[in-house]
Design an enzyme around this catalytic site. Structure first.
Site, short mmCIF file in Angstrom:
data_model
loop_
_atom_site.label_atom_id
_atom_site.label_comp_id
_atom_site.label_asym_id
_atom_site.label_seq_id
_atom_site.Cartn_x
_atom_site.Cartn_y
_atom_site.Cartn_z
N SER A 34 0.84 -1.20 0.00
CA SER A 34 0.00 0.00 0.00
C SER A 34 0.86 1.25 0.00
O SER A 34 1.73 1.40 0.88
CB SER A 34 -0.84 0.07 1.28
N HIS A 65 -3.86 1.58 -4.47
CA HIS A 65 -3.32 0.44 -5.22
C HIS A 65 -3.68 0.59 -6.68
O HIS A 65 -4.82 0.87 -7.01
CB HIS A 65 -3.94 -0.88 -4.73
N HIS A 87 -5.74 -8.75 -1.54
CA HIS A 87 -5.80 -9.00 -0.10
C HIS A 87 -6.92 -9.97 0.23
O HIS A 87 -7.97 -9.97 -0.41
CB HIS A 87 -6.07 -7.68 0.64
N TYR A 89 -8.72 -9.69 2.81
CA TYR A 89 -9.87 -8.93 3.36
C TYR A 89 -10.81 -8.43 2.27
O TYR A 89 -11.91 -7.99 2.55
CB TYR A 89 -9.41 -7.78 4.26
N GLU A 90 -10.38 -8.51 1.01
CA GLU A 90 -11.28 -8.17 -0.10
C GLU A 90 -12.23 -9.33 -0.39
O GLU A 90 -13.08 -9.23 -1.27
CB GLU A 90 -10.47 -7.82 -1.35
N ALA A 117 2.74 -2.13 4.18
CA ALA A 117 2.57 -1.11 5.22
C ALA A 117 2.17 -1.87 6.48
O ALA A 117 1.39 -2.83 6.41
CB ALA A 117 1.47 -0.14 4.81
N MET A 214 -1.87 -6.80 7.05
CA MET A 214 -2.96 -7.62 6.52
C MET A 214 -2.59 -8.28 5.20
O MET A 214 -3.46 -8.50 4.35
CB MET A 214 -4.20 -6.74 6.31
N SER A 215 -1.32 -8.59 5.04
CA SER A 215 -0.91 -9.16 3.73
C SER A 215 0.33 -10.03 3.91
O SER A 215 0.63 -10.49 5.00
CB SER A 215 -0.62 -8.02 2.76
N ASN A 238 2.28 3.58 11.07
CA ASN A 238 1.53 4.09 12.23
C ASN A 238 1.89 3.24 13.45
O ASN A 238 2.39 2.13 13.30
CB ASN A 238 0.01 3.97 11.95
N HIS A 250 -6.52 4.88 7.37
CA HIS A 250 -5.85 4.51 6.12
C HIS A 250 -5.14 5.73 5.54
O HIS A 250 -4.09 5.60 4.89
CB HIS A 250 -6.88 3.94 5.14
N1 HPA Z 1 -2.64 -2.88 11.51
C1 HPA Z 1 -2.87 -3.70 10.47
N2 HPA Z 1 -2.51 -3.41 9.23
C2 HPA Z 1 -1.88 -2.25 9.02
C3 HPA Z 1 -1.61 -1.34 10.05
C4 HPA Z 1 -2.02 -1.69 11.37
O1 HPA Z 1 -1.81 -0.94 12.36
N3 HPA Z 1 -0.99 -0.28 9.49
C5 HPA Z 1 -0.87 -0.54 8.16
N4 HPA Z 1 -1.41 -1.73 7.86
#
Ligand code: HPA
Length: 284
Positions: A34, A65, A87, A89-90, A117, A214-215, A238, A250
């Site tokens: 991402s 993306h 992903h 989650y999609e 990320a 998440m990947s 983050n 996001h």
């Molecule tokens: N958690 C999960 N996925 C992420 C995060 C997070 O804090 N930051 C970027 N992708």
């Protein structure tokens, strides 16, 4: 039962890519996380193939993306890059999340560079850090190898050195040369798409995770099952939930990847330039 994401399907997708980029022999595949897709603009003699022109590839659904496979050269090596991954989650099965790796392998790639990320859990990580992935925790609830065993694949792949010691060493030396601070840590892969609760982040810390995302996990498992060597970098976008108390978004993820993309891009390019050195081939 036949898998939709079989070796045959990967060969078909690779053939569609080869029709557009027939003179290229990529030996390394790169997955851009991402907000890290900007690296694809540094690829020389680039041929961009939109996902819709590749059999078996669906359209991506996440902002930030861009869905394309890019074949070309970077750091003196022929590469194939994925900008806009699939992903889970999609709603995609793990086997689809990892399908591009099978396609890279069918194109001749023997190495995989993954990026993502991630939220920082370890107190040693600050927002904007680049973290070399030393190992991962598969907390996605499934495995991309579930189902029919595919040709050329190891049914029970060893995950001891999932992230190649040799490639990690190369990454470290690339970062040193550039004066980039490269952290190192364990990546926990969760399904998402909701971010974690502070209690889940506490649990992940106890489990040994330094960062969470998440990947990546499905792609790395399939790469290892195909005997590919893997290196990976997380961009700490983050602080994970509860670490600082501020809310996650996001937008913050994309803002941080924008800020560190130049360092990320020079690190990957230098890594690629170093990975051709013949004296290193004896070390895994
Ligand atoms: N958690 C999960 N996925 C992420 C995060 C997070 O804090 N930051 C970027 N992708």
């Amino acid at each position: 039962m036949k898998s939709e994401y079989s070796t045959e399907a990967a060969i078909k997708a690779a053939a569609a890519i080869r029709r557009r980029a027939d003179s290229q022999q990529p030996k390394i595949g790169i997955i851009l996380g991402s907000g890290l897709g900007g690296l694809s603009k540094s690829i020389g003699d680039a041929v961009r193939i939109p996902f819709r022109e590749i059999p078996g590839f669906p359209e991506p659904t996440v902002a930030g993306h861009e869905g394309a496979v890019i074949v070309g050269s970077l750091g003196g090596r022929e590469v194939v890059a994925l900008s806009g991954r699939f992903h889970m989650y999609e709603g995609h099965p793990a086997a689809l999340a990892a399908f591009p790796v099978r396609v890279f392998h069918a194109l001749g790639a023997q190495e995989l560079f993954v990026s993502n990320a991630a939220g920082g859990i370890s107190s040693k990580l600050a927002v904007g850090d680049l973290m070399m992935i030393s190992d991962h925790l598969n907390l996605m609830g499934t495995n991309p190898l579930v189902g029919v065993e595919q040709k050329e694949e190891i049914r029970f792949p060893d995950m001891t050195d999932a992230y190649s010691p040799r490639l990690r060493w190369l990454l470290r030396t690339a970062a040193e040369k550039l004066g980039i601070t490269l952290r190192e840590g364990v990546y926990a892969g969760l399904l998402g798409p909701s971010y974690e609760t502070p209690s889940e982040v506490k649990m992940l810390r106890l489990l040994g995770a330094d960062a969470v995302g998440m990947s990546t996990v499905p792609e790395v498992i399939v790469a290892r099952a195909l005997g590919m060597l893997v290196a990976g970098v997380s961009c700490i976008t983050n602080a994970a939930a509860g670490v600082t108390g501020s809310a996650l978004s996001h937008a913050e993820v994309l803002e941080t990847t924008n800020r560190v993309s130049a360092a990320f891009e020079s690190l990957v390019t230098e890594f690629l330039a170093r990975s051709t050195a013949p004296q290193l081939s004896a070390i895994r």
